[in-house]
Design a protein around this motif. Structure first.
Motif, PDB file in Angstrom:
ATOM      1  N   LEU A 168      -8.338  12.616  -2.263  1.00 17.55           N
ATOM      2  CA  LEU A 168      -7.824  13.744  -1.482  1.00 17.55           C
ATOM      3  C   LEU A 168      -8.643  14.989  -1.773  1.00 17.55           C
ATOM      4  O   LEU A 168      -8.914  15.295  -2.932  1.00 17.55           O
ATOM      5  CB  LEU A 168      -6.346  13.978  -1.841  1.00 17.55           C
ATOM      6  N   LYS A 169      -9.018  15.714  -0.726  1.00 18.20           N
ATOM      7  CA  LYS A 169      -9.856  16.899  -0.898  1.00 18.20           C
ATOM      8  C   LYS A 169      -9.175  18.182  -0.451  1.00 18.20           C
ATOM      9  O   LYS A 169      -9.272  19.197  -1.107  1.00 18.20           O
ATOM     10  CB  LYS A 169     -11.176  16.743  -0.126  1.00 18.20           C
ATOM     11  N   LYS A 170      -8.499  18.169   0.713  1.00 17.18           N
ATOM     12  CA  LYS A 170      -7.866  19.377   1.207  1.00 17.18           C
ATOM     13  C   LYS A 170      -6.424  19.106   1.626  1.00 17.18           C
ATOM     14  O   LYS A 170      -6.031  17.949   1.799  1.00 17.18           O
ATOM     15  CB  LYS A 170      -8.578  20.005   2.395  1.00 17.18           C
ATOM     16  N   ILE A 171      -5.680  20.174   1.791  1.00 14.93           N
ATOM     17  CA  ILE A 171      -4.287  20.058   2.201  1.00 14.93           C
ATOM     18  C   ILE A 171      -4.224  19.315   3.530  1.00 14.93           C
ATOM     19  O   ILE A 171      -4.984  19.586   4.444  1.00 14.93           O
ATOM     20  CB  ILE A 171      -3.636  21.448   2.333  1.00 14.93           C
ATOM     21  N   GLY A 172      -3.323  18.353   3.601  1.00 14.34           N
ATOM     22  CA  GLY A 172      -3.154  17.570   4.821  1.00 14.34           C
ATOM     23  C   GLY A 172      -3.932  16.274   4.824  1.00 14.34           C
ATOM     24  O   GLY A 172      -3.719  15.432   5.701  1.00 14.34           O
ATOM     25  N   ASP A 173      -4.842  16.080   3.876  1.00 12.26           N
ATOM     26  CA  ASP A 173      -5.582  14.817   3.789  1.00 12.26           C
ATOM     27  C   ASP A 173      -4.616  13.674   3.504  1.00 12.26           C
ATOM     28  O   ASP A 173      -3.690  13.814   2.702  1.00 12.26           O
ATOM     29  CB  ASP A 173      -6.632  14.861   2.673  1.00 12.26           C
ATOM     30  N   VAL A 174      -4.852  12.530   4.156  1.00 10.93           N
ATOM     31  CA  VAL A 174      -4.010  11.353   3.982  1.00 10.93           C
ATOM     32  C   VAL A 174      -4.902  10.172   3.621  1.00 10.93           C
ATOM     33  O   VAL A 174      -5.946   9.974   4.234  1.00 10.93           O
ATOM     34  CB  VAL A 174      -3.238  11.029   5.285  1.00 10.93           C
ATOM     35  N   VAL A 175      -4.498   9.395   2.613  1.00  9.62           N
ATOM     36  CA  VAL A 175      -5.206   8.171   2.248  1.00  9.62           C
ATOM     37  C   VAL A 175      -4.196   7.049   2.066  1.00  9.62           C
ATOM     38  O   VAL A 175      -3.035   7.298   1.740  1.00  9.62           O
ATOM     39  CB  VAL A 175      -6.037   8.322   0.950  1.00  9.62           C
ATOM     40  N   GLU A 176      -4.641   5.820   2.296  1.00  9.73           N
ATOM     41  CA  GLU A 176      -3.839   4.644   1.991  1.00  9.73           C
ATOM     42  C   GLU A 176      -4.501   3.946   0.820  1.00  9.73           C
ATOM     43  O   GLU A 176      -5.683   3.610   0.876  1.00  9.73           O
ATOM     44  CB  GLU A 176      -3.761   3.704   3.198  1.00  9.73           C
ATOM     45  N   ILE A 177      -3.742   3.753  -0.251  1.00  7.98           N
ATOM     46  CA  ILE A 177      -4.272   3.132  -1.458  1.00  7.98           C
ATOM     47  C   ILE A 177      -3.381   1.973  -1.873  1.00  7.98           C
ATOM     48  O   ILE A 177      -2.211   1.896  -1.468  1.00  7.98           O
ATOM     49  CB  ILE A 177      -4.390   4.149  -2.617  1.00  7.98           C
ATOM     50  N   GLU A 178      -3.936   1.069  -2.670  1.00  5.85           N
ATOM     51  CA  GLU A 178      -3.169  -0.054  -3.205  1.00  5.85           C
ATOM     52  C   GLU A 178      -2.113   0.453  -4.179  1.00  5.85           C
ATOM     53  O   GLU A 178      -2.337   1.424  -4.898  1.00  5.85           O
ATOM     54  CB  GLU A 178      -4.092  -1.036  -3.934  1.00  5.85           C
ATOM     55  N   ASP A 179      -0.978  -0.205  -4.202  1.00  2.00           N
ATOM     56  CA  ASP A 179       0.109   0.146  -5.123  1.00  2.00           C
ATOM     57  C   ASP A 179      -0.124  -0.577  -6.449  1.00  2.00           C
ATOM     58  O   ASP A 179       0.353  -1.681  -6.664  1.00  2.00           O
ATOM     59  CB  ASP A 179       1.456  -0.237  -4.511  1.00  2.00           C
ATOM     60  N   LYS A 193       0.849  -1.194   0.000  1.00  2.47           N
ATOM     61  CA  LYS A 193       0.000   0.000   0.000  1.00  2.47           C
ATOM     62  C   LYS A 193       0.878   1.235   0.000  1.00  2.47           C
ATOM     63  O   LYS A 193       2.041   1.191   0.374  1.00  2.47           O
ATOM     64  CB  LYS A 193      -0.898   0.009   1.233  1.00  2.47           C
ATOM     65  N   LEU A 194       0.269   2.333  -0.413  1.00  2.00           N
ATOM     66  CA  LEU A 194       0.942   3.625  -0.415  1.00  2.00           C
ATOM     67  C   LEU A 194       0.164   4.586   0.474  1.00  2.00           C
ATOM     68  O   LEU A 194      -1.067   4.615   0.445  1.00  2.00           O
ATOM     69  CB  LEU A 194       1.013   4.197  -1.829  1.00  2.00           C
ATOM     70  N   LYS A 195       0.893   5.364   1.265  1.00  2.00           N
ATOM     71  CA  LYS A 195       0.292   6.416   2.075  1.00  2.00           C
ATOM     72  C   LYS A 195       0.542   7.723   1.341  1.00  2.00           C
ATOM     73  O   LYS A 195       1.685   8.134   1.147  1.00  2.00           O
ATOM     74  CB  LYS A 195       0.945   6.436   3.458  1.00  2.00           C
ATOM     75  N   VAL A 196      -0.534   8.377   0.900  1.00  2.00           N
ATOM     76  CA  VAL A 196      -0.440   9.579   0.075  1.00  2.00           C
ATOM     77  C   VAL A 196      -1.015  10.764   0.847  1.00  2.00           C
ATOM     78  O   VAL A 196      -2.130  10.692   1.361  1.00  2.00           O
ATOM     79  CB  VAL A 196      -1.209   9.392  -1.250  1.00  2.00           C
ATOM     80  N   THR A 197      -0.235  11.856   0.919  1.00  2.00           N
ATOM     81  CA  THR A 197      -0.646  13.071   1.613  1.00  2.00           C
ATOM     82  C   THR A 197      -0.655  14.228   0.632  1.00  2.00           C
ATOM     83  O   THR A 197       0.305  14.409  -0.120  1.00  2.00           O
ATOM     84  CB  THR A 197       0.343  13.395   2.759  1.00  2.00           C
ATOM     85  N   LEU A 257       2.141  16.063  -3.914  1.00  2.00           N
ATOM     86  CA  LEU A 257       1.933  14.969  -2.967  1.00  2.00           C
ATOM     87  C   LEU A 257       3.188  14.588  -2.214  1.00  2.00           C
ATOM     88  O   LEU A 257       4.307  14.844  -2.666  1.00  2.00           O
ATOM     89  CB  LEU A 257       1.440  13.724  -3.705  1.00  2.00           C
ATOM     90  N   ASP A 258       2.970  13.914  -1.078  1.00  2.00           N
ATOM     91  CA  ASP A 258       4.031  13.228  -0.352  1.00  2.00           C
ATOM     92  C   ASP A 258       3.603  11.766  -0.316  1.00  2.00           C
ATOM     93  O   ASP A 258       2.503  11.463   0.142  1.00  2.00           O
ATOM     94  CB  ASP A 258       4.150  13.802   1.068  1.00  2.00           C
ATOM     95  N   VAL A 259       4.456  10.867  -0.810  1.00  3.57           N
ATOM     96  CA  VAL A 259       4.104   9.455  -0.937  1.00  3.57           C
ATOM     97  C   VAL A 259       5.079   8.614  -0.129  1.00  3.57           C
ATOM     98  O   VAL A 259       6.283   8.776  -0.239  1.00  3.57           O
ATOM     99  CB  VAL A 259       4.129   9.015  -2.425  1.00  3.57           C
ATOM    100  N   GLU A 260       4.517   7.700   0.683  1.00  2.67           N
ATOM    101  CA  GLU A 260       5.320   6.767   1.462  1.00  2.67           C
ATOM    102  C   GLU A 260       4.803   5.364   1.217  1.00  2.67           C
ATOM    103  O   GLU A 260       3.604   5.169   1.030  1.00  2.67           O
ATOM    104  CB  GLU A 260       5.210   7.051   2.950  1.00  2.67           C
ATOM    105  N   GLU A 261       5.704   4.387   1.262  1.00  3.03           N
ATOM    106  CA  GLU A 261       5.285   2.985   1.126  1.00  3.03           C
ATOM    107  C   GLU A 261       4.962   2.438   2.517  1.00  3.03           C
ATOM    108  O   GLU A 261       5.734   2.635   3.452  1.00  3.03           O
ATOM    109  CB  GLU A 261       6.398   2.174   0.482  1.00  3.03           C
ATOM    110  N   VAL A 262       3.822   1.779   2.652  1.00  2.00           N
ATOM    111  CA  VAL A 262       3.393   1.194   3.916  1.00  2.00           C
ATOM    112  C   VAL A 262       3.585  -0.303   3.808  1.00  2.00           C
ATOM    113  O   VAL A 262       3.208  -0.916   2.811  1.00  2.00           O
ATOM    114  CB  VAL A 262       1.907   1.523   4.205  1.00  2.00           C
ATOM    115  N   LYS A 263       4.171  -0.893   4.853  1.00  2.00           N
ATOM    116  CA  LYS A 263       4.406  -2.342   4.811  1.00  2.00           C
ATOM    117  C   LYS A 263       3.521  -3.064   5.773  1.00  2.00           C
ATOM    118  O   LYS A 263       3.022  -2.560   6.705  1.00  2.00           O
ATOM    119  CB  LYS A 263       5.870  -2.631   5.123  1.00  2.00           C
TER     120      LYS A 263
END
Length: 60
Positions: free
Chosen positions: A28-39, A3-7, A54-60
């Motif tokens: 994502l709707k507003k600044i600071g919103d965070v979602v986890e989506i499938e990679d 998964k990816l954590k996208v801000t 965006l800021d993107v991080e990989e979630v394990k």
């Protein structure tokens, strides 16, 4: 599958319509919103279109 954590870091205001739609499609709707989506290739394509917003991080 991983998964990816996208801000959302920058505003959608004043962006071209394609960028706004890609940010909406990521949930994502507003600044600071965070979602986890499938990679997936589709999600990676959306992220690549608006990577500068965006800021993107990989979630394990």
């Amino acid at each position: 599958m991983s998964k990816l954590k996208v801000t959302l870091k920058k505003s959608r205001i004043g962006r071209i319509e394609k960028h706004i739609k890609n940010v909406d499609a990521l949930g994502l709707k507003k600044i600071g919103d965070v979602v986890e989506i499938e990679d997936t290739p589709a999600n990676r394509g959306k992220i690549n279109q608006v990577a500068f917003m965006l800021d993107v991080e990989e979630v394990k």
